[in-house]
Write a protein that holds these residues in place. Structure first.
Motif, PDB file in Angstrom:
ATOM      1  N   ARG A 219       0.870  -1.179   0.000  1.00  9.96           N
ATOM      2  CA  ARG A 219       0.000   0.000   0.000  1.00  9.96           C
ATOM      3  C   ARG A 219       0.907   1.229   0.000  1.00  9.96           C
ATOM      4  O   ARG A 219       1.794   1.346   0.848  1.00  9.96           O
ATOM      5  CB  ARG A 219      -0.888   0.039   1.243  1.00  9.96           C
ATOM      6  CG  ARG A 219      -1.994  -0.988   1.302  1.00  9.96           C
ATOM      7  CD  ARG A 219      -2.839  -0.747   2.563  1.00  9.96           C
ATOM      8  NE  ARG A 219      -4.053  -1.558   2.565  1.00  9.96           N
ATOM      9  CZ  ARG A 219      -4.158  -2.732   3.172  1.00  9.96           C
ATOM     10  NH1 ARG A 219      -3.100  -3.236   3.811  1.00  9.96           N
ATOM     11  NH2 ARG A 219      -5.287  -3.407   3.143  1.00  9.96           N
TER      12      ARG A 219
ATOM     13  N   PHE B  89       0.214   4.165   1.015  1.00  8.79           N
ATOM     14  CA  PHE B  89       0.044   4.956   2.225  1.00  8.79           C
ATOM     15  C   PHE B  89       0.920   4.459   3.374  1.00  8.79           C
ATOM     16  O   PHE B  89       1.387   5.252   4.190  1.00  8.79           O
ATOM     17  CB  PHE B  89      -1.421   4.976   2.661  1.00  8.79           C
ATOM     18  CG  PHE B  89      -1.646   5.737   3.945  1.00  8.79           C
ATOM     19  CD1 PHE B  89      -1.400   7.094   4.023  1.00  8.79           C
ATOM     20  CD2 PHE B  89      -2.088   5.079   5.084  1.00  8.79           C
ATOM     21  CE1 PHE B  89      -1.596   7.795   5.200  1.00  8.79           C
ATOM     22  CE2 PHE B  89      -2.285   5.771   6.272  1.00  8.79           C
ATOM     23  CZ  PHE B  89      -2.040   7.131   6.334  1.00  8.79           C
ATOM     24  N   ASP B  90       1.145   3.148   3.455  1.00  7.03           N
ATOM     25  CA  ASP B  90       2.006   2.624   4.515  1.00  7.03           C
ATOM     26  C   ASP B  90       3.362   3.323   4.483  1.00  7.03           C
ATOM     27  O   ASP B  90       3.922   3.682   5.524  1.00  7.03           O
ATOM     28  CB  ASP B  90       2.204   1.117   4.358  1.00  7.03           C
ATOM     29  CG  ASP B  90       0.987   0.316   4.774  1.00  7.03           C
ATOM     30  OD1 ASP B  90       0.086   0.887   5.418  1.00  7.03           O
ATOM     31  OD2 ASP B  90       0.921  -0.882   4.443  1.00  7.03           O
TER      32      ASP B  90
ATOM     33  N   GLN C 258       3.069   7.348   5.039  1.00  4.99           N
ATOM     34  CA  GLN C 258       2.858   7.667   6.443  1.00  4.99           C
ATOM     35  C   GLN C 258       4.164   7.573   7.222  1.00  4.99           C
ATOM     36  O   GLN C 258       4.501   8.461   8.015  1.00  4.99           O
ATOM     37  CB  GLN C 258       1.814   6.727   7.049  1.00  4.99           C
ATOM     38  CG  GLN C 258       1.472   7.021   8.510  1.00  4.99           C
ATOM     39  CD  GLN C 258       0.455   6.036   9.058  1.00  4.99           C
ATOM     40  OE1 GLN C 258       0.590   4.823   8.885  1.00  4.99           O
ATOM     41  NE2 GLN C 258      -0.576   6.557   9.702  1.00  4.99           N
TER      42      GLN C 258
ATOM     43  N   ARG D 138      -3.396  10.699   6.771  1.00  3.15           N
ATOM     44  CA  ARG D 138      -4.500   9.829   6.373  1.00  3.15           C
ATOM     45  C   ARG D 138      -4.360   9.523   4.884  1.00  3.15           C
ATOM     46  O   ARG D 138      -3.693  10.277   4.153  1.00  3.15           O
ATOM     47  CB  ARG D 138      -5.852  10.488   6.666  1.00  3.15           C
ATOM     48  CG  ARG D 138      -6.034  11.865   6.078  1.00  3.15           C
ATOM     49  CD  ARG D 138      -7.231  12.605   6.670  1.00  3.15           C
ATOM     50  NE  ARG D 138      -7.312  13.971   6.164  1.00  3.15           N
ATOM     51  CZ  ARG D 138      -8.012  14.357   5.100  1.00  3.15           C
ATOM     52  NH1 ARG D 138      -8.738  13.454   4.432  1.00  3.15           N
ATOM     53  NH2 ARG D 138      -8.026  15.614   4.708  1.00  3.15           N
ATOM     54  N   PRO D 139      -4.979   8.458   4.406  1.00  2.00           N
ATOM     55  CA  PRO D 139      -4.798   8.071   3.005  1.00  2.00           C
ATOM     56  C   PRO D 139      -5.678   8.866   2.038  1.00  2.00           C
ATOM     57  O   PRO D 139      -6.357   8.287   1.179  1.00  2.00           O
ATOM     58  CB  PRO D 139      -5.153   6.586   3.011  1.00  2.00           C
ATOM     59  CG  PRO D 139      -6.153   6.452   4.105  1.00  2.00           C
ATOM     60  CD  PRO D 139      -5.719   7.421   5.171  1.00  2.00           C
TER      61      PRO D 139
ATOM     62  N   THR E 177      -9.661  -3.213  -1.103  1.00  2.00           N
ATOM     63  CA  THR E 177      -8.697  -3.172  -0.002  1.00  2.00           C
ATOM     64  C   THR E 177      -8.398  -1.749   0.459  1.00  2.00           C
ATOM     65  O   THR E 177      -7.760  -1.563   1.503  1.00  2.00           O
ATOM     66  CB  THR E 177      -7.378  -3.863  -0.404  1.00  2.00           C
ATOM     67  OG1 THR E 177      -6.937  -3.350  -1.668  1.00  2.00           O
ATOM     68  CG2 THR E 177      -7.577  -5.366  -0.524  1.00  2.00           C
ATOM     69  N   HIS E 178      -8.874  -0.746  -0.283  1.00  2.00           N
ATOM     70  CA  HIS E 178      -8.643   0.645   0.136  1.00  2.00           C
ATOM     71  C   HIS E 178      -9.410   0.996   1.401  1.00  2.00           C
ATOM     72  O   HIS E 178      -9.074   1.959   2.081  1.00  2.00           O
ATOM     73  CB  HIS E 178      -9.033   1.602  -0.990  1.00  2.00           C
ATOM     74  CG  HIS E 178     -10.487   1.570  -1.346  1.00  2.00           C
ATOM     75  ND1 HIS E 178     -11.133   0.415  -1.744  1.00  2.00           N
ATOM     76  CD2 HIS E 178     -11.446   2.546  -1.356  1.00  2.00           C
ATOM     77  CE1 HIS E 178     -12.402   0.683  -1.987  1.00  2.00           C
ATOM     78  NE2 HIS E 178     -12.623   1.966  -1.757  1.00  2.00           N
TER      79      HIS E 178
ATOM     80  N   PRO F 211      -5.503   1.220   7.451  1.00  2.00           N
ATOM     81  CA  PRO F 211      -4.105   1.438   7.054  1.00  2.00           C
ATOM     82  C   PRO F 211      -3.167   0.757   8.032  1.00  2.00           C
ATOM     83  O   PRO F 211      -3.386   0.765   9.242  1.00  2.00           O
ATOM     84  CB  PRO F 211      -3.951   2.959   7.121  1.00  2.00           C
ATOM     85  CG  PRO F 211      -5.340   3.489   7.010  1.00  2.00           C
ATOM     86  CD  PRO F 211      -6.212   2.475   7.692  1.00  2.00           C
TER      87      PRO F 211
ATOM     88  N   HIS G  90      -6.487   4.325  -5.264  1.00  2.00           N
ATOM     89  CA  HIS G  90      -6.456   4.897  -3.923  1.00  2.00           C
ATOM     90  C   HIS G  90      -5.113   4.646  -3.241  1.00  2.00           C
ATOM     91  O   HIS G  90      -4.493   3.593  -3.437  1.00  2.00           O
ATOM     92  CB  HIS G  90      -7.591   4.263  -3.119  1.00  2.00           C
ATOM     93  CG  HIS G  90      -7.939   4.951  -1.847  1.00  2.00           C
ATOM     94  ND1 HIS G  90      -7.177   4.828  -0.708  1.00  2.00           N
ATOM     95  CD2 HIS G  90      -8.989   5.753  -1.529  1.00  2.00           C
ATOM     96  CE1 HIS G  90      -7.739   5.526   0.273  1.00  2.00           C
ATOM     97  NE2 HIS G  90      -8.838   6.095  -0.190  1.00  2.00           N
TER      98      HIS G  90
ATOM     99  N   ASN H 148      -4.469   3.748  -0.348  1.00  2.00           N
ATOM    100  CA  ASN H 148      -4.481   2.628   0.593  1.00  2.00           C
ATOM    101  C   ASN H 148      -4.785   1.300  -0.087  1.00  2.00           C
ATOM    102  O   ASN H 148      -4.947   0.276   0.584  1.00  2.00           O
ATOM    103  CB  ASN H 148      -5.514   2.875   1.703  1.00  2.00           C
ATOM    104  CG  ASN H 148      -5.256   2.035   2.939  1.00  2.00           C
ATOM    105  OD1 ASN H 148      -4.138   1.954   3.428  1.00  2.00           O
ATOM    106  ND2 ASN H 148      -6.305   1.393   3.450  1.00  2.00           N
TER     107      ASN H 148
END
Length: 277
Positions: A111, A113-114, A117, A124-125, A150-151, A155, A220, A222
């Protein structure tokens, strides 16, 4: 004309949409003409496959003007990205992933976003990526693989696996301040464990995004996604423009914030003009 309401519904449901060629060739076409020079340009923005010679990724394209800026900031991409995000946005990251014929390696399940972040302090994603096909993408040359839905998962539900930082990657990057080659490694530090992604793929299915040059995949931040190696005799190049909500811009004083080489720290909102979307 593509129905924006249908696209928005699909994006909210699946976390991605695949849109047939929507941007005039005169906007994205010049990128293919400049691409060889961009890939050949030495510097810390360029990263390689494990052979040390095949270019795997080039970052920092938000700092280029001309067709690079036009595609990211003044094309129909922006209107759809703004529709999906639902708020003011800016270009967060702009890179190219050229998957060379028979030499381009896989990208593991992950992902975005992982990593955003952990590395940049994104809260936030509220971000997405527009992947523009600069070449035809087929089942053989390493298409994006996306797991629908999965979005909406939490997260960071799966702990990062694989490498833990630059020292373990064993790969040469572009050098410069810090060694960020590990973020582009085929053994990415933020790859998701095989056991969890195998279960996700089994229960939710996998979509392989293929299509002619000019096709765009919006996905997305995420969403769990990956791509396989290029086993064909033709290159598969993706232009990857990530848009982030202005309200979600990471703090400039985040202790691990990456330099402007990787992400854009100017969160000035893009002007999205009226067009067919």
């Amino acid at each position: 004309m593509t129905d924006p309401k249908r696209l928005l519904a699909e994006y909210r449901r699946d976390g991605f949409v695949v849109v047939p060629p929507m941007t005039p060739h005169e906007i994205w076409g010049p990128l293919t003409e400049e691409l060889p020079a961009v890939l050949a340009e030495e510097g810390p923005q360029r990263f390689f496959e494990e052979d040390g010679t095949t270019v795997r990724a080039v970052y920092g394209l938000h700092r280029r003007g001309g067709p690079w800026q036009a595609l990211a900031e003044a094309s129909p991409l922006t209107a759809l990205a703004r529709l999906f995000l639902g708020e003011d946005m800016y270009v967060y990251q702009w890179k190219v992933n050229p998957k060379a014929a028979r030499r381009g390696d896989r990208w593991q399940w992950h992902r975005d976003f992982d990593f955003w972040q952990a590395a940049d302090g994104m809260r936030r994603p509220a971000a997405l990526t527009a992947a523009v096909f600069l070449d035809e993408v087929t089942e053989e040359n390493g298409p994006l693989r996306l797991i629908p839905g999965t979005h909406t998962d939490g997260p960071g539900a799966a702990a990062p696996a694989g490498n833990t930082g630059p020292a373990e990657s064993g790969e040469g990057g572009g050098g410069g301040e810090g060694d960020w080659a590990w973020i582009t490694s085929s053994r990415n530090a933020y790859a998701l464990p095989d056991t969890s992604t195998e279960e996700l793929a089994r229960t939710r299915g996998v979509h392989e995004a293929t299509g002619p040059a000019g096709t765009v995949v919006f996905f997305h931040g995420n969403l769990v996604h990956s791509s396989g190696p290029n086993r064909s005799t033709r290159a598969r190049t993706l232009a990857l423009i990530s848009y982030n909500a202005v309200s979600n811009a990471p703090s400039a004083d985040h202790p691990a914030a990456r330099q402007d080489l990787f992400v854009n720290h100017d969160a000035k909102p893009l002007h999205v003009g009226d067009d067919r979307y």
